[in-house]
Design an enzyme around this catalytic site. Sequence first.
Site, PDB file in Angstrom:
ATOM      1  N   ASP A  93      -2.159  -3.136   1.373  1.00 17.41           N
ATOM      2  CA  ASP A  93      -1.333  -1.947   1.242  1.00 17.41           C
ATOM      3  C   ASP A  93       0.093  -2.426   0.971  1.00 17.41           C
ATOM      4  OD1 ASP A  93      -1.033   1.141   3.187  1.00 17.41           O
ATOM      5  OD2 ASP A  93      -0.357   0.568   1.183  1.00 17.41           O
ATOM      6  N   ASP A 266     -10.515   3.274   4.246  1.00 17.50           N
ATOM      7  CA  ASP A 266     -10.115   2.290   5.264  1.00 17.50           C
ATOM      8  C   ASP A 266      -9.592   3.050   6.481  1.00 17.50           C
ATOM      9  OD1 ASP A 266      -7.197   2.821   4.172  1.00 17.50           O
ATOM     10  OD2 ASP A 266      -7.023   1.686   6.060  1.00 17.50           O
ATOM     11  N   CYS A 304     -28.835   1.600  15.497  1.00 14.17           N
ATOM     12  CA  CYS A 304     -27.931   0.579  14.957  1.00 14.17           C
ATOM     13  C   CYS A 304     -28.558  -0.808  15.094  1.00 14.17           C
ATOM     14  CB  CYS A 304     -26.593   0.632  15.710  1.00 14.17           C
ATOM     15  SG  CYS A 304     -25.416  -0.593  15.120  1.00 14.17           S
ATOM     16  N   CYS A 306     -26.770  -3.673  14.980  1.00 12.96           N
ATOM     17  CA  CYS A 306     -25.736  -4.697  15.202  1.00 12.96           C
ATOM     18  C   CYS A 306     -26.033  -5.543  16.444  1.00 12.96           C
ATOM     19  CB  CYS A 306     -24.360  -4.038  15.306  1.00 12.96           C
ATOM     20  SG  CYS A 306     -23.914  -3.474  16.954  1.00 12.96           S
ATOM     21  N   CYS A 309     -25.777  -3.778  19.807  1.00 15.70           N
ATOM     22  CA  CYS A 309     -26.877  -2.840  20.091  1.00 15.70           C
ATOM     23  C   CYS A 309     -28.212  -3.559  20.288  1.00 15.70           C
ATOM     24  CB  CYS A 309     -26.990  -1.823  18.948  1.00 15.70           C
ATOM     25  SG  CYS A 309     -25.581  -0.716  18.889  1.00 15.70           S
ATOM     26  N   HIS A 335     -19.650  -3.105  17.075  1.00 16.92           N
ATOM     27  CA  HIS A 335     -20.570  -1.977  16.801  1.00 16.92           C
ATOM     28  C   HIS A 335     -19.907  -0.932  15.897  1.00 16.92           C
ATOM     29  CE1 HIS A 335     -23.047   1.523  16.991  1.00 16.92           C
ATOM     30  NE2 HIS A 335     -21.960   2.197  17.353  1.00 16.92           N
TER      31      HIS A 335
END
Length: 372
Positions: A93, A266, A304, A306, A309, A335
Amino acid sequence: MMFEFRVQAVCPETGARAGELVTPHGIIETPVFMPVGTRATVKAMSPREMEEIEAQIVLSNTYHLYLRPGVELIEKAGGLHRFMNWHRPILTDSGGFQVFSLSGINRIKEDGVEFSSHLDGSRHFMTPELATRVQEGLGSDIAMCFDQCVELPCDEETARKSVERTLRWARRCKEVHRRDDQALFGIVQGALFDDLRKDCARELIAMDFPGYSIGGLSVGESHDEMYRILDLLNPILPQEKPRYLMGVGFPTNLVEGVARGVDMFDCVLPTRNGRNGTLLTSRGKFNIKHSRFEEDWGPIDPDCDCYACREFSKAYIRHLYRSGEMLGARLCSWHNLRYLISLMKGAREAILEGRFPQFRDRFHELFSTGKV
Ligand SMILES: Nc1ccc2nc(N)nc(O)c2c1
Ligand SMILES: [Zn+2]
């Protein structure tokens, strides 16, 4: 070809798009959620872990890196990819937003913005030329023009002045931008005024940027106001160019943004919420410190895949969080990031397979239950 965007499928009912963004550091499959790594790190996550959760591109910030450690040091390291050891795409940015939201006493002049560093109060003067030069020094794949984002609510005259300044500054960024391995995006401003938004978009399109960011949103407006601006810009922005909605966001805003033709998002939400124990899941959001999780041996989110999880219970993560253990913030951030990345991956697959309306309905039905 250094930079190319290919739309691969469009949902006939909504206009949602699935595409590929070719950059010097790899191909980005859109829609995409971009984790924020403001100071050259996605907080609490290593690059290896970011690859594991299939992060395709991360964001960094000109304002922060200009103040510390300085673009000169990062250039000596060989650029931002080498410095932070992240070899996939990076978007930076321009600092336009941060100068106004983070620094002390800023004074807008035609040439640029005078501001005090939030670190040590030192005075600085950021111009469109300097913001462009810093991003070229960082070597991000995608850079942003230096813009002026106004706070909401604001009157039409103030918004019009910010649009005119943003356009003059966009021209100046484009004039000095040299790197052909870096795409410079124009940023549409105009607050919540339809005509200003349309005029700003049309003027930027006439300057022919390789991509267009929608700025000035996710700054306190209602969801409906955000969606109204997206509905307005969707048919105006070139269909064949990527659209990036800055600072967004919450899961429902991501899905509704995709439905309105946005390709890139984002937000600091997943990591910021991760640090305070707020978890985003397919069934809504909750805070892990709630006592109801004290003996909850299940995962944060049954849908999930991940690490957090797969390997840990809510009871354990609640214990970590309450004990102020760093692993607690790490697992919650891990997560949340994977959840938003997977959500956009699911939207992309649904668009490619012609079932995005069903994906969108199913998402809202499940997310709004709040049944964790
Ligand atoms: N909500 C946001 C987030 C980041 C932004 N960055 C720039 N440069 N301009 C804006 O309007 C933004 C808005
Ligand atoms: Zn998870």
